[in-house]
Design a protein around this motif. Structure first.
Motif, PDB file in Angstrom:
ATOM      1  N   ARG A  55      51.065 -10.609 -37.430  1.00 39.65           N
ATOM      2  CA  ARG A  55      50.732 -11.950 -36.936  1.00 39.65           C
ATOM      3  C   ARG A  55      49.779 -12.579 -37.947  1.00 39.65           C
ATOM      4  N   THR A  84      45.603 -15.785 -31.765  1.00 42.46           N
ATOM      5  CA  THR A  84      45.491 -15.372 -30.367  1.00 42.46           C
ATOM      6  C   THR A  84      46.284 -16.342 -29.507  1.00 42.46           C
ATOM      7  N   ASN A  85      47.355 -15.847 -28.911  1.00 41.11           N
ATOM      8  CA  ASN A  85      48.282 -16.708 -28.174  1.00 41.11           C
ATOM      9  C   ASN A  85      47.911 -16.768 -26.696  1.00 41.11           C
ATOM     10  N   ASP A 135      46.853 -12.746 -24.346  1.00 40.72           N
ATOM     11  CA  ASP A 135      46.996 -12.026 -25.625  1.00 40.72           C
ATOM     12  C   ASP A 135      45.726 -11.282 -26.035  1.00 40.72           C
ATOM     13  N   TYR A 136      44.656 -11.433 -25.249  1.00 40.84           N
ATOM     14  CA  TYR A 136      43.356 -10.858 -25.643  1.00 40.84           C
ATOM     15  C   TYR A 136      43.439  -9.364 -25.956  1.00 40.84           C
ATOM     16  N   ASN A 191      45.810  -7.458 -26.984  1.00 46.01           N
ATOM     17  CA  ASN A 191      46.472  -7.178 -28.263  1.00 46.01           C
ATOM     18  C   ASN A 191      45.541  -7.473 -29.432  1.00 46.01           C
TER      19      ASN A 191
END
Length: 450
Positions: free
Chosen positions: A100, A163-164, A168-169, A171
């Motif tokens: 990412r 950060t999506n 997503d935190y 991950n």
């Protein structure tokens, strides 16, 4: 310090040198105060920039709507920041394989970005280990470590990881835990536990760094500058400035006491410092986009060469600017008619089909009040961007609705809420494409709706 050479310099020449030197030195002094404040903790706090030397401080969540610790906070990435001291020994920076967008820009004490391990540079899914060494380190790196030589002893790390959203935190936290800083002497010897940081009660932790520097008189300012140069040397293109400073008795690597210089030199330095300070303040307002119409942004940040005034202005207004190839942040305070944006009106930001922001990573638009803080709203939506479920029109175009009241349930997916008061917008372009950097794409105007 010797003043023999200063006897042959007129007061006007000394004034000109001092004024230019004040501007030249400013980023170094600002980073010094900023770093000593930020590193003055026993352990990382989780707040950006607060953690002992050579330890990451990771933000664990997006700032809440009422967050006011910094201006123009973002809800696109979680930060991982660090203050590095490469004086005692080199530090190993371990970067995991990441699929990412991320970047770990390394900022010298002169505020130049000299390396950016990250998606754009080192690539996706590429675990790397770098040996970060200071300017005077001599030695052979152990096998498997690639040297990155810092131009200064002290370095700032302003890491960001895509950060999506809140979901997503977890991950991102795993990725953050894999960013590691290890002294060379401890590298390869199992898990390293950093020592507690030393807290110096004498350091002023409350006064913002620019204010602390503004209060320094010329003697204190240039004495500190001389001290900092011993570990954070001038750049390779700085000889003209260094040679001019030598003419007034200021020599790199030596202490400098303005109070023992000839009276005309001391007066010239005091006058030149005051005018250099005023020049920087004016340039910082311009660099920060104050009073600008349309979208205001720069594509020449991050590395400054010998443009000392622009470097100092960016340090004062926007410390830690990225290389434009990594991220650019256009800001807007006026509509297409040149009138200030105000939540008592409704606006639309329209992108034609095929004319969406050109990025290799992602983009977003965030609304702030005129002080640069989030605008609390019922949706708890601070930003909109290409990772949201935006609805395009039948012709493939995209409209973002920027207003205080809902535009209707059919348009709410594209609604960026504001309050019924003046506001500003900030667009974030992560890994912008060359068509933007070359000036072939520009953000469209925001239009007031009838």
């Amino acid at each position: 310090m010797t003043s023999a050479s200063s006897q042959n310099v007129s007061e006007q020449e000394a004034y000109d040198i001092a004024k230019d030197a004040y501007v030249y030195a400013y980023p170094l002094l600002l980073m010094d105060v900023f770093t000593r404040q930020g590193a003055n903790y026993a352990a990382p706090t989780g707040i950006v920039t607060q953690g002992p030397y050579n330890q990451f401080s990771h933000a664990r969540a997006f700032p809440p709507a009422d967050f006011k610790a910094v201006v123009r906070a973002n809800v696109d990435t979680l930060y991982s920041s660090a203050h590095l001291d490469l004086g005692p020994e080199p530090i190993v920076l371990s970067v995991p394989a990441i699929d990412r967008y991320f970047m770990l820009p390394l900022l010298s004490f002169w505020t130049d970005v000299f390396a950016v391990p990250g998606t754009r540079t080192t690539g996706r899914n590429s675990a790397r280990e770098f040996l970060l060494v200071g300017p005077s380190w001599q030695g052979q790196p152990p096998a498997g470590l690639e040297i990155i030589r810092s131009p200064t002893r002290f370095v700032g790390v302003g890491g960001r990881t895509q950060t999506n959203g809140v979901a997503d935190y977890d991950n991102v936290h795993k990725i953050q835990a894999s960013y590691k800083l290890t002294p060379l002497s401890a590298w390869g010897k199992g898990n390293y536990t950093p020592p507690k940081g030393i807290v110096d009660p004498v350091i002023d932790m409350k006064t913002p760094p620019p204010v602390q520097i503004e209060k320094m008189d010329a003697a204190i300012y240039f004495a500190r500058f001389a001290e900092l140069l011993k570990d954070n040397p001038p750049g390779p293109f700085d000889y003209p400035m260094i040679h001019r400073l030598e003419r007034v008795g200021f020599k790199v690597g030596q202490n400098f006491d303005l109070n023992v210089t000839p009276p005309q030199i001391k007066q010239a330095f005091e006058r030149g410092s005051g005018d250099g300070k005023a020049l920087l303040a004016k340039a910082a307002k311009r660099a920060g986009g104050e009073g600008g119409k349309d979208w205001v942004y720069t594509t020449r940040s991050g590395v400054y060469g010998v443009d000392y005034l622009y470097r100092g202005a960016i340090a004062l207004c926007c410390l830690g600017e990225n290389l434009p190839q990594d991220a650019v942040y256009p800001s807007l305070s006026t509509d297409s008619d040149g009138q200030p944006l105000d939540g008592n009106s409704s606006y639309v930001l329209h992108f034609d089909k095929g004319k969406f922001p050109p990025v290799d990573a992602f983009w977003s638009v965030t609304a702030y009040d005129t002080d640069g803080y989030f605008i609390p709203n019922a949706l708890n939506r601070m930003a909109l961007g290409d990772r949201d479920k935006l609805v395009t029109g039948a012709d493939g175009s995209l409209d973002l609705y920027i207003q205080a009241d809902t535009p209707g349930s059919d348009k709410e997916a594209n609604w960026l809420p504001v309050a019924k008061k003046p506001f500003t917008l900030l667009m974030r372009l992560y890994s912008p494409k060359s068509e933007f950097l070359a000036g072939f794409w520009m953000p469209p105007p925001v239009q007031k709706m009838n």
